[in-house]
Design a protein around this motif. Sequence first.
Motif, short mmCIF file in Angstrom:
data_model
loop_
_atom_site.label_atom_id
_atom_site.label_comp_id
_atom_site.label_asym_id
_atom_site.label_seq_id
_atom_site.Cartn_x
_atom_site.Cartn_y
_atom_site.Cartn_z
N LEU A 1 66.55 104.12 46.07
CA LEU A 1 67.13 105.23 46.83
C LEU A 1 68.00 106.12 45.95
N THR A 2 68.54 105.57 44.89
CA THR A 2 69.32 106.38 43.95
C THR A 2 68.40 107.35 43.22
N ALA A 3 67.20 106.91 42.92
CA ALA A 3 66.24 107.75 42.20
C ALA A 3 65.68 108.85 43.09
N ALA A 4 65.36 108.52 44.35
CA ALA A 4 64.77 109.50 45.27
C ALA A 4 64.72 108.90 46.66
N PRO A 5 64.69 109.74 47.70
CA PRO A 5 64.54 109.20 49.05
C PRO A 5 63.22 108.43 49.16
N ARG A 6 63.21 107.40 49.99
CA ARG A 6 62.01 106.58 50.18
C ARG A 6 61.86 106.22 51.64
N SER A 7 60.63 105.89 52.01
CA SER A 7 60.38 105.40 53.37
C SER A 7 60.70 103.91 53.42
N ARG A 8 60.89 103.43 54.62
CA ARG A 8 61.14 102.00 54.82
C ARG A 8 59.98 101.18 54.26
N ALA A 9 58.76 101.63 54.49
CA ALA A 9 57.58 100.90 54.01
C ALA A 9 57.55 100.84 52.49
N LEU B 1 60.13 100.83 50.47
CA LEU B 1 61.15 99.86 50.06
C LEU B 1 60.69 98.43 50.33
N ALA B 2 60.09 98.21 51.50
CA ALA B 2 59.60 96.87 51.85
C ALA B 2 58.52 96.42 50.87
N GLU B 3 57.65 97.36 50.48
CA GLU B 3 56.59 97.03 49.53
C GLU B 3 57.17 96.63 48.17
N ALA B 4 58.18 97.35 47.72
CA ALA B 4 58.82 97.02 46.44
C ALA B 4 59.49 95.64 46.51
N MET B 5 60.09 95.35 47.65
CA MET B 5 60.73 94.04 47.81
C MET B 5 59.68 92.93 47.83
N VAL C 1 60.70 89.00 47.59
CA VAL C 1 61.79 88.89 48.55
C VAL C 1 61.16 88.45 49.87
N PRO C 2 61.66 87.40 50.50
CA PRO C 2 61.09 86.96 51.79
C PRO C 2 61.13 88.10 52.81
N GLU C 3 60.08 88.18 53.60
CA GLU C 3 59.95 89.27 54.57
C GLU C 3 61.14 89.36 55.52
N ALA C 4 61.62 88.22 56.00
CA ALA C 4 62.75 88.21 56.93
C ALA C 4 64.00 88.79 56.27
N VAL C 5 64.21 88.48 55.01
CA VAL C 5 65.37 89.00 54.28
C VAL C 5 65.22 90.51 54.09
N ALA C 6 64.02 90.94 53.69
CA ALA C 6 63.77 92.37 53.50
C ALA C 6 64.03 93.13 54.80
N GLU C 7 63.53 92.61 55.91
CA GLU C 7 63.74 93.27 57.21
C GLU C 7 65.22 93.37 57.54
N ARG C 8 65.96 92.31 57.30
CA ARG C 8 67.39 92.30 57.59
C ARG C 8 68.13 93.35 56.75
N GLY D 1 53.64 105.32 54.00
CA GLY D 1 54.02 104.30 54.99
C GLY D 1 54.67 104.84 56.25
N ILE D 2 54.53 106.13 56.52
CA ILE D 2 55.11 106.72 57.73
C ILE D 2 54.12 106.53 58.88
#
Length: 196
Positions: free
Chosen positions: A43-51, A53-57, A62-69, A112-113
Motif C-alpha cells: 500500500l505504500t507503493a500504490a493503492p491495491r485491492s483487497r484481492a 493484497l490477499a493474493e500477495a499474502m 500467510v494462513p487465510e484466516a490471518v489474512a482475512e483478519r 480482483g474487484i
Amino acid sequence: MSTFGRGRRRGARSEEPPATGDAAQEADADPEQVARAIALRMLTAAPRSRAQLAEAMARRDVPEAVAERVLDRFADVGLVDDAEYAGMVVRTRHAERGLSRRALGTELRRRGIDDETAAVALEQVDDEDEEQAARALVRKKLRTTTGLDPQVRTRRTYAALARKGYPPALVGRVLREELAAEGIDAEEDGDLLGGG
C-alpha cells in the motif's frame, strides 16, 4: 576487539521480526506481523485491492484466516477500500490511457474487484465520455498516420481503438466523421470502413 568491530554473528537473531523478505517467513515468524508488513509495503507503493493484497499474502503462505483478519482491520481504518480503489482506477485509466468501459471492466476484474463494485465505479464513464475519448484517440491516430493510404490509416485506427476496448460501431462512426473533416469520404472510397 571493540564492540564496533564485532557486529552481529551470522545467523544471529535480531530482536524484532523482519518486516519483509525471506527472513519474514521463518517458521517462528508471527503470520499476522508478516501479513501486516506485506499489506503496508504494497500500500505504500500504490493503492491495491483487497484481492491483490490477499493474493500477495497467500504467496507468502500467510494462513487465510490471518489474512482475512488483517485485511478486515485495514478496511475498518480505511486503508483498504475496493470501491474507492475501483473508482480511482476507472478515473485514471480512462483519463490517462483512454480506455473504454469494457476495457476498464476487464482491468477491474483482473485486479480482483467484484462485479457489483466494478459496475458502480464504471458509472463514472457515460456514453458521452466514451465517445469523447474515442474521438480524441481517432484524431491522434489519424494525425500520426497522415500521408499513408486511407485504408492503412483506417486499419491502424480500428486496431488501436480495439486494443482499448471500443466497439467497432462507435469507432466506425467517429472515424467516418473525422475522415470527412479531412475531406475524405469514406463512403465513396469503397471498402474503406468495411471492417477495417
